[in-house]
Design an enzyme around this catalytic site. Structure first.
Site, PDB file in Angstrom:
ATOM      1  N   SER A  88      -3.288 -10.279   8.813  1.00  0.00           N
ATOM      2  CA  SER A  88      -3.362 -10.200   7.355  1.00  0.00           C
ATOM      3  C   SER A  88      -4.449  -9.258   6.853  1.00  0.00           C
ATOM      4  CB  SER A  88      -3.626 -11.601   6.794  1.00  0.00           C
ATOM      5  OG  SER A  88      -4.682 -12.198   7.518  1.00  0.00           O
ATOM      6  N   THR A 190      -6.538 -13.349   3.347  1.00  0.00           N
ATOM      7  CA  THR A 190      -7.569 -12.341   3.066  1.00  0.00           C
ATOM      8  C   THR A 190      -8.919 -12.749   3.636  1.00  0.00           C
ATOM      9  OG1 THR A 190      -6.538 -11.718   1.020  1.00  0.00           O
ATOM     10  CG2 THR A 190      -8.886 -11.365   1.118  1.00  0.00           C
ATOM     11  N   THR A 208      -7.807  -6.909   2.882  1.00  0.00           N
ATOM     12  CA  THR A 208      -6.531  -7.561   3.188  1.00  0.00           C
ATOM     13  C   THR A 208      -5.424  -6.527   3.363  1.00  0.00           C
ATOM     14  OG1 THR A 208      -4.983  -9.266   2.410  1.00  0.00           O
ATOM     15  CG2 THR A 208      -5.859  -7.789   0.746  1.00  0.00           C
ATOM     16  N   ARG A 218       3.089  -2.599  -3.843  1.00  0.00           N
ATOM     17  CA  ARG A 218       2.454  -3.797  -4.424  1.00  0.00           C
ATOM     18  C   ARG A 218       0.944  -3.805  -4.126  1.00  0.00           C
ATOM     19  NH1 ARG A 218      -0.610  -8.476  -2.411  1.00  0.00           N
ATOM     20  NH2 ARG A 218      -0.143 -10.225  -3.758  1.00  0.00           N
ATOM     21  N   VAL A 219       0.164  -4.139  -5.140  1.00  0.00           N
ATOM     22  CA  VAL A 219      -1.289  -4.304  -4.994  1.00  0.00           C
ATOM     23  C   VAL A 219      -1.618  -5.739  -5.396  1.00  0.00           C
ATOM     24  CG1 VAL A 219      -3.530  -3.601  -5.933  1.00  0.00           C
ATOM     25  CG2 VAL A 219      -1.801  -1.868  -5.429  1.00  0.00           C
ATOM     26  N   GLY A 220      -2.461  -6.386  -4.641  1.00  0.00           N
ATOM     27  CA  GLY A 220      -2.815  -7.767  -4.939  1.00  0.00           C
ATOM     28  C   GLY A 220      -4.108  -7.895  -5.713  1.00  0.00           C
ATOM     29  N   ASP A 221      -4.695  -9.069  -5.633  1.00  0.00           N
ATOM     30  CA  ASP A 221      -5.927  -9.357  -6.365  1.00  0.00           C
ATOM     31  C   ASP A 221      -7.184  -8.840  -5.661  1.00  0.00           C
ATOM     32  OD1 ASP A 221      -5.317 -11.172  -4.302  1.00  0.00           O
ATOM     33  OD2 ASP A 221      -6.709 -12.661  -5.113  1.00  0.00           O
ATOM     34  N   THR A 241      -8.516 -16.195  -2.371  1.00  0.00           N
ATOM     35  CA  THR A 241      -7.533 -15.989  -1.322  1.00  0.00           C
ATOM     36  C   THR A 241      -6.237 -16.647  -1.768  1.00  0.00           C
ATOM     37  OG1 THR A 241      -7.058 -16.258   1.037  1.00  0.00           O
ATOM     38  CG2 THR A 241      -8.250 -18.054  -0.033  1.00  0.00           C
ATOM     39  N   GLY A 242      -5.145 -16.201  -1.186  1.00  0.00           N
ATOM     40  CA  GLY A 242      -3.863 -16.787  -1.555  1.00  0.00           C
ATOM     41  C   GLY A 242      -3.025 -15.824  -2.371  1.00  0.00           C
ATOM     42  N   GLY A 244      -2.029 -13.437  -4.701  1.00  0.00           N
ATOM     43  CA  GLY A 244      -2.779 -12.547  -5.573  1.00  0.00           C
ATOM     44  C   GLY A 244      -2.250 -12.486  -6.991  1.00  0.00           C
TER      45      GLY A 244
END
Ligand code: SD4
Length: 332
Positions: A88, A190, A208, A218-221, A241-242, A244
């Site tokens: 991850s 993450t 991450t 796609r971009v996460g948090d 974490t988790g 995003g």
């Protein structure tokens, strides 16, 4: 507003904030918990998940050998990025649904400076590139091709980050998924890291490969300052974490820090952010695979961590002891 009044004024679903079940430590229900520890004297490091004990150790060793807070964050997160067994983060990260490993990372220091990269390919140490963005550019975020171009200019080698194991898992996923991205409990983890040095100054970082099988682009948090990571050296710091998407919609880490600013303990502040996510987006309650969590620390050296459902763990190194702790959670 007094702290007690602030907590009472929180809009909660049922009594979510008082429903906190502390699996680890937290002032909400363990008054003699971490809050009583003075930060001065020895470093305090906390990081998401249980694979990060060596990360904590490296952060402390870096500080103790004279490194800066940013050195501690970068060196310790680099360990996870380089480990092909962790699916991850960095090398060995699971790819997106088109087979590309794309990385997100952010770093923030005690001065409030920040750097981040999003949708970065082919460079294993995204956290180091994020640090270079902080130190060498007038910007905060570089994305995709531009981030890669900058990394290469800075001397980072390009490599294939897709390991055999990750490719095999991807092929398997393609067979069964119908090419539909779906966040599941086990397709993300993450590394989020908060470091306080012996003077009580704070920095943090996140790295991450994001959700496995995500849509390309796609971009996460994690690389978004205020979502996956936030540091305010006057108050404290938080990382998430988790899923995003859930964190992004409430500017989660910023919310945690701002709640601490208003008087919440780190444990309460993490619970407030989780409760906000669930209240605004109740659909998340339904998915049993839904996981989102925060870790936080404040200037006094108090710590907290909370996820929606049981399952989040974090690694905590304090006064020379490095342990895995179960985070609190809102519902079983
Ligand atoms: C993301 N928050 O990209 C990251 C993934 C992850 O634990 O945490 N996981 O949404």
């Amino acid at each position: 507003m007094k702290r007690k009044d602030f907590l009472r004024s929180l809009p909660v679903v049922g009594s979510a904030v008082t429903m906190i079940v502390t699996g680890g430590e937290g002032r909400s229900s363990t008054p003699t918990g971490p809050g009583e520890t003075s930060p001065a004297g020895s470093p305090l490091v906390m990081s998401t998940w249980n694979f990060n004990l060596p990360v904590n150790q490296t952060a402390v060793a870096t500080l103790e050998s004279g490194g800066s807070l940013l050195d501690a964050v970068e060196k310790s997160i680099s360990l996870v990025e380089a480990d092909p067994a962790i699916t991850s983060v960095g090398r060995g990260g699971y790819p997106d649904r088109d087979g590309h490993v794309t990385l997100d990372a952010s770093i923030m220091d005690e001065k409030g400076d920040a750097g981040s990269v999003v949708f970065l390919e082919h460079i294993v140490h995204a956290i180091s590139v994020a640090r270079k963005v902080l130190e060498k550019t007038p910007h905060v975020i570089l994305a995709g091709e531009g981030a890669l171009q900058f990394a290469v200019e800075q001397g980072f080698p390009e490599e294939n980050l897709l390991t055999e194991k990750a490719e095999k898992a991807y092929r398997q996923w393609l067979k069964t998924s119908g090419y539909i991205p779906r966040p599941e409990k086990n397709n993300h983890d993450t590394v989020g890291l908060l470091v306080m040095d012996k003077n009580g100054d704070i920095a943090g970082g996140c790295s991450t490969s994001g959700l496995a099988w995500k849509m390309h682009g796609r971009v996460g948090d994690s690389p978004i300052i205020g979502a996956g990571l936030y540091v305010d050296n006057e108050i404290g710091a938080a990382a998430s974490t988790g899923l995003g998407e859930a964190v992004l919609k409430v500017a989660g880490s910023f919310l945690v820090v701002e709640s601490m600013r208003k008087g919440a303990s780190p444990q309460e502040a993490c619970a407030i952010a989780i409760e906000r996510i669930i209240r605004k987006q109740p659909q998340y309650k339904e998915g049993s695979d839904f996981l989102v969590g925060f870790i936080a620390l404040n200037k006094k050296g108090e710590i907290g961590a909370c996820s929606y459902r049981k399952g989040l763990q974090y690694s905590l190194m304090r006064q020379g002891t490095n342990t895995v702790v179960d985070a609190g959670y809102l519902v079983k």
